[in-house]
Design an enzyme around this catalytic site. Structure first.
Site, mmCIF file in Angstrom:
data_model
loop_
_atom_site.group_PDB
_atom_site.id
_atom_site.type_symbol
_atom_site.label_atom_id
_atom_site.label_comp_id
_atom_site.label_asym_id
_atom_site.label_seq_id
_atom_site.Cartn_x
_atom_site.Cartn_y
_atom_site.Cartn_z
ATOM 1 N N TYR A 27 0.829 -1.204 0.000
ATOM 2 C CA TYR A 27 0.000 0.000 0.000
ATOM 3 C C TYR A 27 0.866 1.258 0.000
ATOM 4 O O TYR A 27 0.560 2.232 -0.675
ATOM 5 C CB TYR A 27 -0.927 -0.008 1.226
ATOM 6 N N GLU A 28 1.964 1.225 0.744
ATOM 7 C CA GLU A 28 2.859 2.379 0.850
ATOM 8 C C GLU A 28 3.860 2.469 -0.299
ATOM 9 O O GLU A 28 4.747 3.314 -0.292
ATOM 10 C CB GLU A 28 3.613 2.339 2.184
ATOM 11 N N GLY A 94 -13.159 2.583 5.933
ATOM 12 C CA GLY A 94 -14.258 3.534 5.891
ATOM 13 C C GLY A 94 -15.478 3.106 6.689
ATOM 14 O O GLY A 94 -16.546 3.689 6.559
ATOM 15 N N GLY A 96 -15.206 2.472 10.200
ATOM 16 C CA GLY A 96 -14.976 2.718 11.626
ATOM 17 C C GLY A 96 -14.014 1.757 12.292
ATOM 18 O O GLY A 96 -13.758 1.879 13.492
ATOM 19 N N GLY A 98 -10.718 1.403 11.708
ATOM 20 C CA GLY A 98 -9.476 2.100 12.057
ATOM 21 C C GLY A 98 -9.627 2.825 13.386
ATOM 22 O O GLY A 98 -8.743 2.775 14.251
ATOM 23 N N TYR A 132 -6.869 10.947 10.780
ATOM 24 C CA TYR A 132 -6.242 11.197 12.085
ATOM 25 C C TYR A 132 -6.649 12.562 12.641
ATOM 26 O O TYR A 132 -6.967 12.696 13.819
ATOM 27 C CB TYR A 132 -4.721 11.108 11.987
#
Length: 158
Positions: A27-28, A94, A96, A98, A132
């Site tokens: 992903y990164e 998306g 909740g 996280g 965040y």
């Protein structure tokens, strides 16, 4: 949102931990940097206990993981919880989960008496940065520097 449950990783989870590390690196856009092995995970997470891993599950299916370790704040005179990796499977983002992971980490932080929970975020990862900020996390003014093994070897020789 279906109810997520959390569990601490066990030694038998080394392969799963490495799979999640690879997913996050992909992903990164840094998958080529992953050189960790299951043996490395076993040594540093379970033998040396230098980091901790929790998994989030829905009906027994793993949907994400978080890896953290402890540091020390000289200003606070207390241990800090540093979140190194957090990944939610794409199909569960998306919803909740996280936020649920961060709440669980916060619960651990308070239960263990640590001074704060901190993490870094890639500057291009706008969805995560906005998330965040939306939950009240503060963006601090520190820049992160590091040496790779090759760079430190070169530095030491110079």
């Amino acid at each position: 949102m279906a109810e997520i449950t959390f569990r601490k990783a066990e030694r038998k989870d080394c392969r799963l931990i490495l799979e999640y590390i690879r997913k996050l690196a992909d992903y990164e856009k840094r998958l080529d940097e992953v050189v960790a092995t299951e043996s490395d995970i076993e040594k540093w997470v379970f033998d040396e206990k230098l980091s901790h891993v929790i998994f989030g599950e829905l009906d027994g299916k793993t949907i994400g993981f978080a890896l953290y370790y402890l540091g020390f704040s000289t200003y606070m005179g207390n241990a800090n919880m540093h979140l190194e990796d957090l990944l939610i499977e794409p199909e569960y983002r998306g919803r909740g989960y996280g936020k649920a992971f961060l709440k669980e980490l916060g619960r651990i932080m308070i239960e263990e008496g640590y001074g704060r929970l901190e993490w870094t975020c890639l500057d291009w990862n706008k969805p995560s940065i906005e998330f965040y900020k939306s939950i009240g996390a503060e963006q601090k003014d520190w820049l992160v520097f590091h040496f790779s093994k090759n760079a430190i070897e070169k530095f030491i020789k110079d």
